[in-house]
Scaffold this motif. Structure first.
Motif, PDB file in Angstrom:
ATOM      1  N   SER A 102       0.825  -1.206   0.000  1.00  0.00           N
ATOM      2  CA  SER A 102       0.000   0.000   0.000  1.00  0.00           C
ATOM      3  C   SER A 102       0.861   1.257   0.000  1.00  0.00           C
ATOM      4  O   SER A 102       0.589   2.212  -0.744  1.00  0.00           O
ATOM      5  CB  SER A 102      -0.934   0.002   1.208  1.00  0.00           C
ATOM      6  OG  SER A 102      -1.848  -1.057   1.151  1.00  0.00           O
ATOM      7  N   LYS A 158       1.109   3.985  -3.176  1.00  0.00           N
ATOM      8  CA  LYS A 158       0.846   5.417  -2.991  1.00  0.00           C
ATOM      9  C   LYS A 158       2.042   6.244  -3.438  1.00  0.00           C
ATOM     10  O   LYS A 158       1.893   7.272  -4.124  1.00  0.00           O
ATOM     11  CB  LYS A 158       0.541   5.689  -1.517  1.00  0.00           C
ATOM     12  CG  LYS A 158       0.307   7.158  -1.170  1.00  0.00           C
ATOM     13  CD  LYS A 158      -0.954   7.685  -1.816  1.00  0.00           C
ATOM     14  CE  LYS A 158      -1.391   9.022  -1.205  1.00  0.00           C
ATOM     15  NZ  LYS A 158      -0.405  10.115  -1.343  1.00  0.00           N
ATOM     16  N   LYS A 192      -8.501  -2.865  -3.286  1.00  0.00           N
ATOM     17  CA  LYS A 192      -9.358  -1.693  -3.480  1.00  0.00           C
ATOM     18  C   LYS A 192      -9.081  -0.629  -2.419  1.00  0.00           C
ATOM     19  O   LYS A 192      -9.062   0.569  -2.723  1.00  0.00           O
ATOM     20  CB  LYS A 192     -10.829  -2.111  -3.435  1.00  0.00           C
ATOM     21  CG  LYS A 192     -11.288  -2.908  -4.651  1.00  0.00           C
ATOM     22  CD  LYS A 192     -12.754  -3.278  -4.533  1.00  0.00           C
ATOM     23  CE  LYS A 192     -13.255  -4.017  -5.774  1.00  0.00           C
ATOM     24  NZ  LYS A 192     -14.688  -4.402  -5.636  1.00  0.00           N
ATOM     25  N   ALA A 193      -8.870  -1.054  -1.182  1.00  0.00           N
ATOM     26  CA  ALA A 193      -8.569  -0.103  -0.114  1.00  0.00           C
ATOM     27  C   ALA A 193      -7.249   0.620  -0.379  1.00  0.00           C
ATOM     28  O   ALA A 193      -7.135   1.832  -0.141  1.00  0.00           O
ATOM     29  CB  ALA A 193      -8.520  -0.819   1.229  1.00  0.00           C
ATOM     30  N   GLU A 205      -7.699   3.211  -3.144  1.00  0.00           N
ATOM     31  CA  GLU A 205      -8.425   4.409  -2.728  1.00  0.00           C
ATOM     32  C   GLU A 205      -7.500   5.482  -2.166  1.00  0.00           C
ATOM     33  O   GLU A 205      -7.856   6.672  -2.155  1.00  0.00           O
ATOM     34  CB  GLU A 205      -9.482   4.034  -1.682  1.00  0.00           C
ATOM     35  CG  GLU A 205     -10.681   3.290  -2.268  1.00  0.00           C
ATOM     36  CD  GLU A 205     -11.665   2.853  -1.205  1.00  0.00           C
ATOM     37  OE1 GLU A 205     -11.393   3.107  -0.016  1.00  0.00           O
ATOM     38  OE2 GLU A 205     -12.697   2.267  -1.569  1.00  0.00           O
ATOM     39  N   LYS A 206      -6.324   5.090  -1.724  1.00  0.00           N
ATOM     40  CA  LYS A 206      -5.353   6.056  -1.205  1.00  0.00           C
ATOM     41  C   LYS A 206      -4.545   6.698  -2.327  1.00  0.00           C
ATOM     42  O   LYS A 206      -3.752   7.610  -2.078  1.00  0.00           O
ATOM     43  CB  LYS A 206      -4.407   5.360  -0.225  1.00  0.00           C
ATOM     44  CG  LYS A 206      -5.120   4.756   0.979  1.00  0.00           C
ATOM     45  CD  LYS A 206      -4.152   3.973   1.851  1.00  0.00           C
ATOM     46  CE  LYS A 206      -4.873   3.278   2.999  1.00  0.00           C
ATOM     47  NZ  LYS A 206      -3.947   2.447   3.814  1.00  0.00           N
TER      48      LYS A 206
END
Length: 266
Positions: free
Chosen positions: A156, A160, A180-181, A184-185
């Motif tokens: 993650s 980002k 998906k989480a 979203e970032k």
């Protein structure tokens, strides 16, 4: 956090200079420079008294872990030492010795803390951004499609960072909701619902926790892999076929150190 085993890290205290030279050939940066690039701070060489505390909780101390962390920190100029005592007694020893930064790990968390304020750096975040920055040093990721495998803390953070750097990030995790989480970032990342054909990607950041699942038949020669995870996801045959940026502990630890200092001096 994947639990390292002694053979993953036994080489570190005697190989830092040689490995950093190899890393620089691959990425155009030393590991310290990659850490600073990942954190978006100027290259620097701060000297902070830093304690590494062995922790015996859970499954206990990994042989040579504290010594390896200390060697990594000394390599970049930290005034680092391993406490003679463990756990809370080691923490007390670190404070009594005037340590400004403390490193310690248990079965679940590896983190660095400042003793002078509410500042800390988590290994998952630091490792993710550092390996993303290393990949960027190697290939200049802006406007390039980059596959990120794994959407845990490391994947993650890497996704980002790469998205912010202008890469076309494609995320895959077997647990779709995790992917998906993570997406979203990001501003522009896309998510794959099905397992990708790795041969379709020239640049891959692999933050998965399973070893040996990528074979030579899965990859194209010359693909650049930035792989923080342990055990290594590529078989030995696959690793020889690609350009592999990989180390089990070094780059994440260096980035944690600079991240703490960034917060302390910011």
């Amino acid at each position: 956090m994947s639990r390292l085993i002694p053979t993953d890290i036994s080489h570190i205290p005697t190989s830092m200079q040689a490995y950093d030279a190899e890393f620089q050939k691959q990425t155009g940066m030393t590991m310290a420079q990659a850490a600073c690039h990942g954190l978006h701070i100027p290259e620097q060489s701060p000297v902070k008294k830093t304690a590494v505390i062995p922790v015996t909780s859970g499954l206990g101390v990994i042989s040579r872990f504290s010594e390896s962390v200390c060697a990594i920190l000394q390599h970049i100029g930290a005034d680092a030492f391993v406490t003679g005592k463990t756990d809370v007694a080691g923490l007390q020893e670190a404070y009594a010795a005037g340590a400004e930064v403390i490193f310690l790990a248990d079965d679940d968390v590896y983190a660095a803390f400042s003793t002078g304020g509410a500042w800390q750096s988590d290994n998952g975040f630091a490792t993710g951004i550092a390996f993303a920055a290393a990949l960027d040093g190697a290939v200049s990721c802006a406007e390039k499609k980059v596959l990120v495998l794994g959407a845990g803390p490391v994947g993650s953070a890497a996704a980002k960072w790469l998205d912010d750097a202008g890469a076309q990030v494609v995320l895959y995790d077997p647990l779709l909701e995790k992917a998906k989480a993570a997406a979203e970032k990001c501003a522009h990342a896309t998510v794959l619902c099905d397992a990708p054909d790795l041969k379709q990607y020239g640049y891959i950041l692999d933050a998965t926790p399973n070893g040996g699942w990528i074979s030579a038949e899965d990859v194209t020669e010359g693909t650049v892999f930035s792989v923080p995870g342990m055990p290594l996801s590529l078989t030995s045959e696959a690793a020889e076929k690609v350009t592999l940026i990989h180390n089990p502990l070094e780059l994440g630890t260096i980035t944690m150190y600079y991240d703490c200092i960034r917060q302390m001096e910011g």
